[in-house]
Design a protein around this motif. Sequence first.
Motif, short mmCIF file in Angstrom:
data_model
loop_
_atom_site.label_atom_id
_atom_site.label_comp_id
_atom_site.label_asym_id
_atom_site.label_seq_id
_atom_site.Cartn_x
_atom_site.Cartn_y
_atom_site.Cartn_z
N LEU A 1 13.35 -6.07 0.93
CA LEU A 1 12.32 -6.89 0.29
C LEU A 1 11.50 -7.66 1.32
CD1 LEU A 1 13.99 -8.35 -2.91
CD2 LEU A 1 11.98 -6.88 -2.80
N ASP A 2 12.17 -8.21 2.32
CA ASP A 2 11.46 -8.90 3.39
C ASP A 2 10.51 -7.95 4.11
OD1 ASP A 2 12.76 -11.26 2.77
OD2 ASP A 2 14.24 -11.07 4.38
N GLU A 3 10.98 -6.74 4.36
CA GLU A 3 10.15 -5.74 5.02
C GLU A 3 8.95 -5.38 4.14
OE1 GLU A 3 10.64 -1.29 7.01
OE2 GLU A 3 12.41 -2.37 6.31
N MET A 4 9.18 -5.25 2.85
CA MET A 4 8.08 -4.93 1.94
C MET A 4 7.05 -6.07 1.91
SD MET A 4 8.32 -3.55 -1.92
CE MET A 4 6.86 -3.00 -2.77
N HIS A 5 7.53 -7.32 1.94
CA HIS A 5 6.62 -8.47 2.01
C HIS A 5 5.73 -8.36 3.25
CE1 HIS A 5 7.53 -11.24 -1.26
NE2 HIS A 5 8.81 -10.97 -1.10
N GLN A 6 6.33 -8.01 4.37
CA GLN A 6 5.57 -7.88 5.61
C GLN A 6 4.51 -6.79 5.50
OE1 GLN A 6 8.53 -7.27 8.64
NE2 GLN A 6 9.26 -9.37 8.55
N TYR A 7 4.88 -5.65 4.89
CA TYR A 7 3.91 -4.56 4.72
C TYR A 7 2.77 -4.96 3.80
CZ TYR A 7 7.05 -1.24 7.03
OH TYR A 7 7.83 -0.58 7.94
N VAL A 8 3.07 -5.68 2.72
CA VAL A 8 2.03 -6.11 1.80
C VAL A 8 1.10 -7.11 2.49
CG1 VAL A 8 1.58 -7.40 -0.34
CG2 VAL A 8 3.30 -5.60 -0.31
N GLN A 9 1.66 -8.00 3.29
CA GLN A 9 0.83 -8.95 4.03
C GLN A 9 -0.07 -8.23 5.03
OE1 GLN A 9 3.70 -11.66 5.67
NE2 GLN A 9 3.80 -12.90 3.81
N ALA A 10 0.46 -7.24 5.72
CA ALA A 10 -0.34 -6.46 6.66
C ALA A 10 -1.42 -5.69 5.91
CB ALA A 10 0.54 -5.49 7.45
N PHE A 11 -1.07 -5.13 4.77
CA PHE A 11 -2.02 -4.43 3.91
C PHE A 11 -3.18 -5.36 3.54
CE2 PHE A 11 -3.18 -3.26 -0.54
CZ PHE A 11 -3.63 -1.96 -0.34
N ASN A 12 -2.84 -6.58 3.12
CA ASN A 12 -3.87 -7.54 2.74
C ASN A 12 -4.75 -7.95 3.92
OD1 ASN A 12 -3.24 -7.66 0.00
ND2 ASN A 12 -1.67 -9.20 0.34
N ARG A 13 -4.14 -8.16 5.08
CA ARG A 13 -4.93 -8.52 6.27
C ARG A 13 -5.90 -7.41 6.65
NH1 ARG A 13 0.07 -10.46 8.04
NH2 ARG A 13 0.37 -8.59 9.29
N ASN A 14 -5.38 -6.17 6.66
CA ASN A 14 -6.24 -5.04 7.02
C ASN A 14 -7.38 -4.87 6.03
OD1 ASN A 14 -4.72 -4.44 9.28
ND2 ASN A 14 -3.43 -2.97 8.21
N ASN A 15 -7.09 -5.03 4.76
CA ASN A 15 -8.12 -4.87 3.76
C ASN A 15 -9.15 -6.00 3.82
OD1 ASN A 15 -7.29 -2.42 2.66
ND2 ASN A 15 -5.69 -3.46 1.50
N GLN A 16 -8.71 -7.19 4.19
CA GLN A 16 -9.65 -8.30 4.34
C GLN A 16 -10.60 -8.03 5.51
OE1 GLN A 16 -9.91 -10.88 2.12
NE2 GLN A 16 -11.83 -11.18 3.20
N VAL A 17 -10.07 -7.47 6.59
CA VAL A 17 -10.92 -7.11 7.73
C VAL A 17 -11.96 -6.08 7.29
CG1 VAL A 17 -10.94 -5.92 9.97
CG2 VAL A 17 -9.21 -7.66 9.50
N LEU A 18 -11.52 -5.06 6.55
CA LEU A 18 -12.46 -4.05 6.07
C LEU A 18 -13.52 -4.68 5.17
CD1 LEU A 18 -10.10 -1.06 5.23
CD2 LEU A 18 -11.73 -1.22 7.12
N LYS A 19 -13.07 -5.50 4.26
CA LYS A 19 -13.99 -6.13 3.31
C LYS A 19 -15.00 -7.01 4.04
CE LYS A 19 -14.08 -8.76 -0.96
NZ LYS A 19 -13.32 -9.54 -1.92
#
Length: 90
Positions: free
Chosen positions: A8-26
């Motif tokens: 679960l901790d690892e999944m949290h990290q992936y979701v946070q990275a996903f959000n950061r990357n998508n914010q950069v794209l946006k």
Amino acid sequence: MKQLKMLLDEMHQYVQAFNRNNQVLKDNWQDRKSEHFSDTCITIVNNTCQEYMQTVEQAQVGINSSIEQLKSMEQELAKELNSPEWAYKG
């Protein structure tokens, strides 16, 4: 249960990275297609992941509670089995 927490901790990290990357794209795209993509894809994936993690975390709390109850019941049974009333009188 430790492995589930770790996953679960690892999944949290992936979701946070996903959000950061998508914010950069946006931030860099600044067009209507990026808004549409964000609304129809990114937000849905992010919300689904968040809901899944919350559900699993709640289930984990319930499972941990059940484990503690079972341990307590086991201790009570052990006390009963070891009490003098159960001793063989032959």
